[in-house]
Design an enzyme around this catalytic site. Structure first.
Site, PDB file in Angstrom:
ATOM      1  N   SER A 144     -20.453 -73.779  11.301  1.00  0.00           N
ATOM      2  CA  SER A 144     -19.838 -74.052   9.996  1.00  0.00           C
ATOM      3  C   SER A 144     -19.403 -72.778   9.270  1.00  0.00           C
ATOM      4  CB  SER A 144     -20.789 -74.851   9.107  1.00  0.00           C
ATOM      5  OG  SER A 144     -21.965 -74.117   8.863  1.00  0.00           O
ATOM      6  N   HIS A 149     -23.317 -65.394  13.870  1.00  0.00           N
ATOM      7  CA  HIS A 149     -24.691 -65.311  13.371  1.00  0.00           C
ATOM      8  C   HIS A 149     -25.663 -65.892  14.382  1.00  0.00           C
ATOM      9  CE1 HIS A 149     -22.736 -68.951  11.841  1.00  0.00           C
ATOM     10  NE2 HIS A 149     -23.903 -69.559  11.944  1.00  0.00           N
TER      11      HIS A 149
HETATM   12  P1  AMP Z   1     -23.778 -72.609  11.545  1.00  0.00           P
HETATM   13  O1  AMP Z   1     -23.778 -74.084  11.297  1.00  0.00           O
HETATM   14  O2  AMP Z   1     -24.370 -72.218  12.862  1.00  0.00           O
HETATM   15  O3  AMP Z   1     -22.416 -72.012  11.307  1.00  0.00           O
HETATM   16  O4  AMP Z   1     -24.764 -71.999  10.477  1.00  0.00           O
HETATM   17  C1  AMP Z   1     -24.399 -71.561   9.222  1.00  0.00           C
HETATM   18  C2  AMP Z   1     -25.661 -71.426   8.422  1.00  0.00           C
HETATM   19  O5  AMP Z   1     -25.380 -70.652   7.275  1.00  0.00           O
HETATM   20  C3  AMP Z   1     -26.237 -72.770   7.933  1.00  0.00           C
HETATM   21  O6  AMP Z   1     -27.559 -72.915   8.426  1.00  0.00           O
HETATM   22  C4  AMP Z   1     -26.210 -72.619   6.416  1.00  0.00           C
HETATM   23  O7  AMP Z   1     -27.308 -73.223   5.795  1.00  0.00           O
HETATM   24  C5  AMP Z   1     -26.203 -71.115   6.240  1.00  0.00           C
HETATM   25  N1  AMP Z   1     -25.620 -70.635   4.991  1.00  0.00           N
HETATM   26  C6  AMP Z   1     -24.429 -70.984   4.430  1.00  0.00           C
HETATM   27  N2  AMP Z   1     -24.228 -70.317   3.286  1.00  0.00           N
HETATM   28  C7  AMP Z   1     -25.304 -69.511   3.123  1.00  0.00           C
HETATM   29  C8  AMP Z   1     -25.696 -68.572   2.124  1.00  0.00           C
HETATM   30  N3  AMP Z   1     -24.936 -68.327   1.059  1.00  0.00           N
HETATM   31  N4  AMP Z   1     -26.874 -67.920   2.269  1.00  0.00           N
HETATM   32  C9  AMP Z   1     -27.666 -68.159   3.342  1.00  0.00           C
HETATM   33  N5  AMP Z   1     -27.355 -69.030   4.317  1.00  0.00           N
HETATM   34  C10 AMP Z   1     -26.202 -69.711   4.213  1.00  0.00           C
END
Ligand code: AMP
Length: 163
Positions: A144, A149
């Site tokens: 997302s 990451h």
């Molecule tokens: P992914 O679905 O692998 O792209 O993971 C993205 C992650 O980023 C998700 O677990 C979200 O909860 C996390 N995330 C999004 N915005 C933030 C933020 N501002 N600070 C910390 N984590 C975030």
């Protein structure tokens, strides 16, 4: 010439902004459907400038985060929407959108990220109980945020296969 290029860039940014905003902020509870969220993010990623991502803003300290590790190549911070008692993200300072867009040049950086994940997990006392390392890559994996990451997940028993 320069002005028209600038205008085109601004217009392109405006046209993707609503999608980007929805894709990046639906993790705060406004969007509960992970698959829908990932599809939106995947659409947006096609026109994405990784330096505009929410993680680049965290790196530049434009928005707050619970940062637990920083070095010249990477930072680690707690996930804002944890799916395990310990949920930490390790990201490169370099704005690589996803594992699939990394290149051979990035091999040392990719190794460094994994080393940071290992060190952070150790500091978080996860060595004895164990932990899971996850990289979601692209739509089908429900990525997302289009800034590479590594998820570190720990503090509870997990199952396999993942959903
Ligand atoms: P992914 O679905 O692998 O792209 O993971 C993205 C992650 O980023 C998700 O677990 C979200 O909860 C996390 N995330 C999004 N915005 C933030 C933020 N501002 N600070 C910390 N984590 C975030």
């Amino acid at each position: 010439m320069f002005t028209s290029k600038l205008l085109l860039t601004a217009a392109a940014a405006l046209s993707v902004a609503p999608k980007l905003l929805r894709a990046e902020f639906c993790s705060d509870g406004k969007c509960s459907d992970e698959v829908e969220k990932a599809k939106l993010a995947s659409d947006a990623a096609e026109k994405y400038r990784p330096e505009d991502s929410i993680f680049s803003k965290i790196i530049r300290k434009e928005i707050p985060a619970d940062i637990i590790h920083e070095d010249e190549k990477a930072i680690a911070f707690r996930d804002v929407n944890p799916v395990a008692p310990k949920h930490i993200l390790v990201i490169p300072r370099k704005p690589i959108t996803q594992l699939a867009t990394s290149t051979e040049q990035d091999i040392p950086l990719l190794g460094h990220l994994l080393w940071v994940a290992k060190s952070v997990a150790e500091k978080e006392n996860l060595n004895d109980s164990g932990y899971r390392i996850v990289i979601n890559n692209g739509r089908d994996a429900a990525q997302s945020v289009y800034h590479l990451h590594i998820h570190i997940l720990g503090g509870r028993q997990m199952s396999w296969p993942p959903g």
